[in-house]
Design an enzyme around this catalytic site. Sequence first.
Site, mmCIF file in Angstrom:
data_model
loop_
_atom_site.group_PDB
_atom_site.id
_atom_site.type_symbol
_atom_site.label_atom_id
_atom_site.label_comp_id
_atom_site.label_asym_id
_atom_site.label_seq_id
_atom_site.Cartn_x
_atom_site.Cartn_y
_atom_site.Cartn_z
ATOM 1 N N ARG A 70 0.797 -1.221 0.000
ATOM 2 C CA ARG A 70 0.000 0.000 0.000
ATOM 3 C C ARG A 70 0.833 1.277 0.000
ATOM 4 O O ARG A 70 0.345 2.329 -0.380
ATOM 5 C CB ARG A 70 -1.026 -0.061 1.125
ATOM 6 C CG ARG A 70 -2.099 -1.130 0.788
ATOM 7 C CD ARG A 70 -3.052 -1.417 1.907
ATOM 8 N NE ARG A 70 -2.481 -2.059 3.064
ATOM 9 C CZ ARG A 70 -2.262 -3.371 3.185
ATOM 10 N NH1 ARG A 70 -2.572 -4.191 2.208
ATOM 11 N NH2 ARG A 70 -1.734 -3.866 4.287
ATOM 12 N N GLU A 107 5.161 -11.487 14.147
ATOM 13 C CA GLU A 107 4.602 -12.129 15.334
ATOM 14 C C GLU A 107 5.082 -13.576 15.436
ATOM 15 O O GLU A 107 5.438 -14.046 16.509
ATOM 16 C CB GLU A 107 3.069 -12.074 15.266
ATOM 17 C CG GLU A 107 2.394 -12.546 16.540
ATOM 18 C CD GLU A 107 0.882 -12.396 16.460
ATOM 19 O OE1 GLU A 107 0.233 -12.828 17.420
ATOM 20 O OE2 GLU A 107 0.371 -11.866 15.456
#
Length: 183
Positions: A70, A107
């Site tokens: 993006r 993560e």
Amino acid sequence: MAFQVGGDDLRLARIAEAIRVIPNFPKPGIMFQDITTLLLDPKAFKDTIDMFVERYKDMNISVVAGIEARGFIFGPPIALAIGAKFVPMRKPKKLPGEVISEEYSLEYGTDRIEMHVGAVREGERAIIIDDLVATGGTLCAAIRLLERVGVNVVECACVIELPELKGRERLGDRPLFVLVKAF
């Protein structure tokens, strides 16, 4: 999910209203900040680009580094408007030719970000753009990558910040400019 909009600029409210929040995407518990609805609103999209251009037009920026994917939407029009080059920072094995890369933590595991060798020169002034800052891992990797080749990272810029994930803190003393904060 609500957005905090700072300042008196009415454009910020229009930008915040144009962002759709999708619960439980891509997995349960995630409140996904969907900027595709912002892109469908020409006025809000233009406001977004204009606000970044207004901020950076007089800061002698020569590089707008956009983080995949993006950052590729917001970066090129900003770069064109301020007279800077656009440098794509991509996921591994997406750029042809010789690249340099920087690893960062996710993560669960690690990933890498890459850019072309020779895309930037020592001493250039850059901003790094993405749609959202969450934990700050990708932005930190982009900063390290640019600084390794002698680029001065002036600021990171994002449309949205998720303050509860403390990405701003992870950036340390690096400036971060955001338009809206999601709560």
